[in-house]
Scaffold this active site. Structure first.
Site, PDB file in Angstrom:
ATOM      1  N   ASP A 133       0.782  40.086   1.115  1.00 42.24           N
ATOM      2  CA  ASP A 133       1.573  39.043   0.471  1.00 42.24           C
ATOM      3  C   ASP A 133       1.900  38.001   1.550  1.00 42.24           C
ATOM      4  O   ASP A 133       1.666  38.203   2.747  1.00 42.24           O
ATOM      5  CB  ASP A 133       2.839  39.605  -0.198  1.00 42.24           C
TER       6      ASP A 133
HETATM    7  C1  BGC Z   1       4.676  36.167  -3.789  1.00 45.66           C
HETATM    8  C2  BGC Z   1       3.341  36.535  -4.386  1.00 45.66           C
HETATM    9  C3  BGC Z   1       2.458  35.327  -4.464  1.00 45.66           C
HETATM   10  C4  BGC Z   1       2.315  34.723  -3.076  1.00 45.66           C
HETATM   11  C5  BGC Z   1       1.387  33.530  -3.014  1.00 45.66           C
HETATM   12  C6  BGC Z   1       4.520  35.382  -2.509  1.00 45.66           C
HETATM   13  O1  BGC Z   1       5.744  34.890  -2.067  1.00 45.66           O
HETATM   14  O2  BGC Z   1       5.413  37.343  -3.554  1.00 45.66           O
HETATM   15  O3  BGC Z   1       3.536  37.121  -5.648  1.00 45.66           O
HETATM   16  O4  BGC Z   1       1.206  35.684  -4.989  1.00 45.66           O
HETATM   17  O5  BGC Z   1       3.603  34.333  -2.633  1.00 45.66           O
HETATM   18  O6  BGC Z   1       1.927  32.410  -3.613  1.00 45.66           O
END
Ligand code: BGC
Ligand code: BGC
Length: 716
Positions: free
Chosen positions: A265
């Site tokens: 993530d």
């Molecule tokens: C979130 C994810 C997301 C990623 C990319 C993160 O902060 O937890 O769910 O896919 O950002 O935008």
């Protein structure tokens, strides 16, 4: 491209090029406006060469820009390897659909698949290749803002929906079907169990519980073919997921047989340091690569330290090669070597994105996902009745929900616009109405309108920033000004319906005196049309909650598939020494599976075709359902099982199946469910999944509370 060619390509890459493949950078780095990239570039200390070779990109959008970025990228890449353009397409691209929690409430697998298919089409013609969806984290705590991204509290329903999402996104032939995108299931694992509902917080649960309740959703998405898995921000048994070798190598790769790409993530590799599980970026890189994380999103631990770690012998070069090969394989599976622009096509984009057809689908799906929580003979409205539509959400177009970066509020349909399309007898004000601090003029106007009207719709709720990522709340009631407004209006007109736009189950104390309550969630672009159709009876509500609404936040977590205790309240409700609160009930205000319709269905007692089941047989449960009303409508008939005695204490009920049944006025239909041994299995203390002989209850009904029950024995 054949597999052998990918291996050959890998052999031609330098170690630096390989390491660069593991880096994911945001769209800004590929902007043709120098000022957009210089800031972030120096923040991350990146060279132009690294940017040229970083393997994947996050958040580019628009066919024209996607084509430009890919062209430039390939031109600058020594081996002409294309990049992958990824983004969060969570509940629609430009045509915004209801939030996933709302989709969960539709209990409609076709709707979920269609939503994903349309999202994929719009995203793909706009140049994207991968979506960071579905999020299948099981949720039990409505304080957590990200419950809006989940489909709810039940492993079975979540799993069926996860499959539907993946099917819709990826289709049958991702390599050649350029109107589809690859799906990334997230967040592995158990992100939804953050303690106290506080985002990014610690998760603490047994391996058995993880396997029984939390892993099935991810597994279902993988079984449906999801190409990527994203790590979660939390720890799993004390070890940050992104550094968790057991979780990724043993469970995900070995046990589940997943051979696709694992992506961290955003920033999660570097966050291993903040967790206190790595001393520095170098150690964070070592832990993550050993855990099996292929792509590092937006931090540069791999980029800065992997080479050193390999040269020192701390990390085997095979680990790097294996990660790169998985990324190249994904590029190949997407058809990017032959067709680097895939679906990106400006003409198609203009035709497809936010088309009338997509709007229609969004409206239908929004209708299916709204839940009628209460109705004391007030809905549906008749066209002759004058209805005042009042409150902060009456004119509001803030109805898309938090994950709609391409959605535009001005393209959304407000409740008043939607109501105009179905009734000529509506009243509404002109004063802008704030969610938190309405002006006196707005309140006075509202009171005047409420006095004039036969009936009142009070449109309340959350704004989009109040749920979603980093939007946890300890108080899940409506803002005070909205509760005050309810009182003022109720004093002048008791014929009051509350509609709610929001992203989580709410504590509805303060408005529960309303004659009717409609949970409309964040319904997306066509929300106002959908809600008005429901209010005036053009659509007979069919939504059923996929997450319980507590009576009060103090009960949270309150969920239907809870375990029984040694002192169950039900066994002695008047006793002091039983499991209960002194000041509130143990139960949800509106339980899982609950929702009303305009028709009234009557469920008969259950009949079983045998009283004993063995492993090779199936047992049939049947019942009659009668529509005792003048409305045609859809029932969601739910099957629950309870294992009365287990090695491990069993939930008091578990959803094992459901059917959608359409009933004409006065019609009776027979509904049958088959029960087989595999439905009786659960995760035992040795982490193995198996069933126990003994007595079981089969329960069927319209929600998890109101059920008909019959007992059978399972014999070996
Ligand atoms: C979130 C994810 C997301 C990623 C990319 C993160 O902060 O937890 O769910 O896919 O950002 O935008
Ligand atoms: C309590 C114990 C106590 C016992 C005997 C139980 O209900 O949980 O703490 O020692 O009664 O009074």
């Amino acid at each position: 491209m054949e597999k052998t060619k990918l291996t050959h390509l890998l052999e031609q890459m330098t170690i630096d090029e390989k390491i660069d493949q593991l880096l994911q950078l945001a769209a800004a780095f590929y902007s043709d406006k120098a000022e957009e990239k210089t800031g972030p570039m120096s923040d991350l200390g990146l060279t132009q060469e690294t940017i040229n070779n970083a393997g994947t990109t996050l958040g580019v959008s628009g066919a024209k820009e996607a084509i430009r970025v890919q062209q430039e990228y390939i031109k600058n890449n020594r081996l002409q390897i294309p990049t992958i353009l990824m983004a969060d397409i969570i509940h629609g691209f430009r045509t915004i659909f209801p939030i996933p929690l709302a989709l969960g409430s539709s209990w409609d697998l076709n709707a979920a698949e269609q939503m994903a298919e349309i999202s994929a089409r719009e995203a793909a013609v706009s140049g994207l290749h991968v979506t960071f969806s579905p999020m299948v984290d099981l949720v039990r705590d409505p304080r957590w803002g990200r419950v809006m991204e989940s489909t709810g509290e039940d492993p079975y329903l979540n799993s069926r929906l996860a499959e539907a999402f993946v099917k819709g996104y990826q289709g049958e032939d991702l390599t050649n079907d350029f109107e589809r995108v690859a799906a990334c299931v997230k967040h592995f694992a158990a992100y939804g169990a953050a303690i106290g509902g506080r985002d990014y917080n610690t998760v603490n649960m047994s391996e058995r519980q993880l396997r029984e309740s939390y892993l099935p959703g991810y597994q279902a998405a993988l079984a449906a073919g999801a190409k990527l898995v994203m790590t979660s921000f939390n720890t799993v048994d004390g070890i940050p997921a992104t550094a968790n070798r057991w979780l990724f190598r043993d469970v995900l790769r070995k046990e589940f047989g997943f051979d696709g790409v694992v992506i961290s993530d955003w920033g999660a590799v570097k966050e291993i340091i903040a967790h206190g599980a790595a001393e520095d970026e170098k150690q964070a890189a070592e832990l993550a690569i050993k855990a099996g994380v292929d792509i590092e999103m937006m931090t540069t631990c791999y980029n800065d330290y992997l080479k050193e770690l390999i040269e020192e012998g701390a990390v085997a070069e095979e680990l790097l090669d294996e990660a790169v090969l998985r990324i190249l394989t994904l590029k190949n599976d997407l058809g990017l070597f032959e067709n680097p622009h895939r679906g990106a096509d400006e003409a198609a984009e203009a035709r497809v994105v936010l088309s009338q057809e997509h709007r229609t689908a969004a409206r239908e799906i929004a209708q299916k996902s709204m839940v009628l929580l209460k109705n004391e003979n007030i809905l549906p409205f008749k066209s002759t009745e004058t209805v005042a539509i009042i409150g902060p959400a009456a004119h509001s177009k803030d109805i898309l929900g938090a994950w709609s970066w391409q959605g535009k509020q001005e393209e959304a349909v407000s409740l008043i616009e939607g109501s105009k399309a179905v009734s000529e007898n509506i009243l509404y004000g002109k004063e802008p109405f704030d969610y938190f601090a309405p002006t006196e003029a707005a309140i006075n106007e509202a009171v005047t309108l409420a006095k004039q009207a036969d009936k009142v719709v009070l449109a309340l709720g959350e704004q989009d920033w109040m749920s979603g990522e980093a939007a946890s709340r300890s108080d899940i009631r409506l803002p005070e000004a909205q509760l005050a407004l309810f009182k003022q209006l109720q004093a002048v007109n008791e014929q009051l319906v509350v509609t709610l736009y929001n992203g989580r189950p709410l504590d509805l104390q303060g408005i529960d005196e309303a004659k009717a309550i409609v949970e409309a969630w964040f319904p997306g672009t066509e929300g106002g049309h959908a809600l008005a159709n429901l209010l005036w009876g053009q659509y007979n509500p069919s939504g059923r909650l996929s997450m319980s609404f507590p009576e009060t936040v103090g009960q949270v977590p309150v969920y239907y598939n809870t375990e029984t205790t040694g002192r169950p309240y039900e066994s002695a409700p008047d006793e002091k020494y039983v499991s209960k609160y002194l000041d509130v009930s143990n139960y949800a205000k509106y339980p899982f599976g609950f929702g009303l319709s305009y028709h009234e269905a009557q469920y008969s007692e259950l009949s079983l075709d045998k009283s004993q089941l063995s492993a090779e047989e199936k047992l049939t449960v049947s019942l009659q359902i009668k529509n005792n009303s003048d409305f045609a409508g859809e029932e969601t008939v739910q099957l629950y099982l309870r294992d009365l005695v287990g090695e491990v204490v069993r939930p008091i009920k578990e959803l094992k199946g459901f059917q959608k049944v359409w009933l004409e006025p006065g019609e009776t239909k027979e509904v049958t469910f088959s029960i087989t041994e595999d439905m009786l299995r659960y995760v035992h203390s040795n982490q193995e999944t198996s069933s126990d002989a003994g007595t079981f209850q089969a329960m069927v009904g319209s929600n998890s509370r109101d059920l008909q029950m019959a007992t059978f024995k399972f014999v070996r």
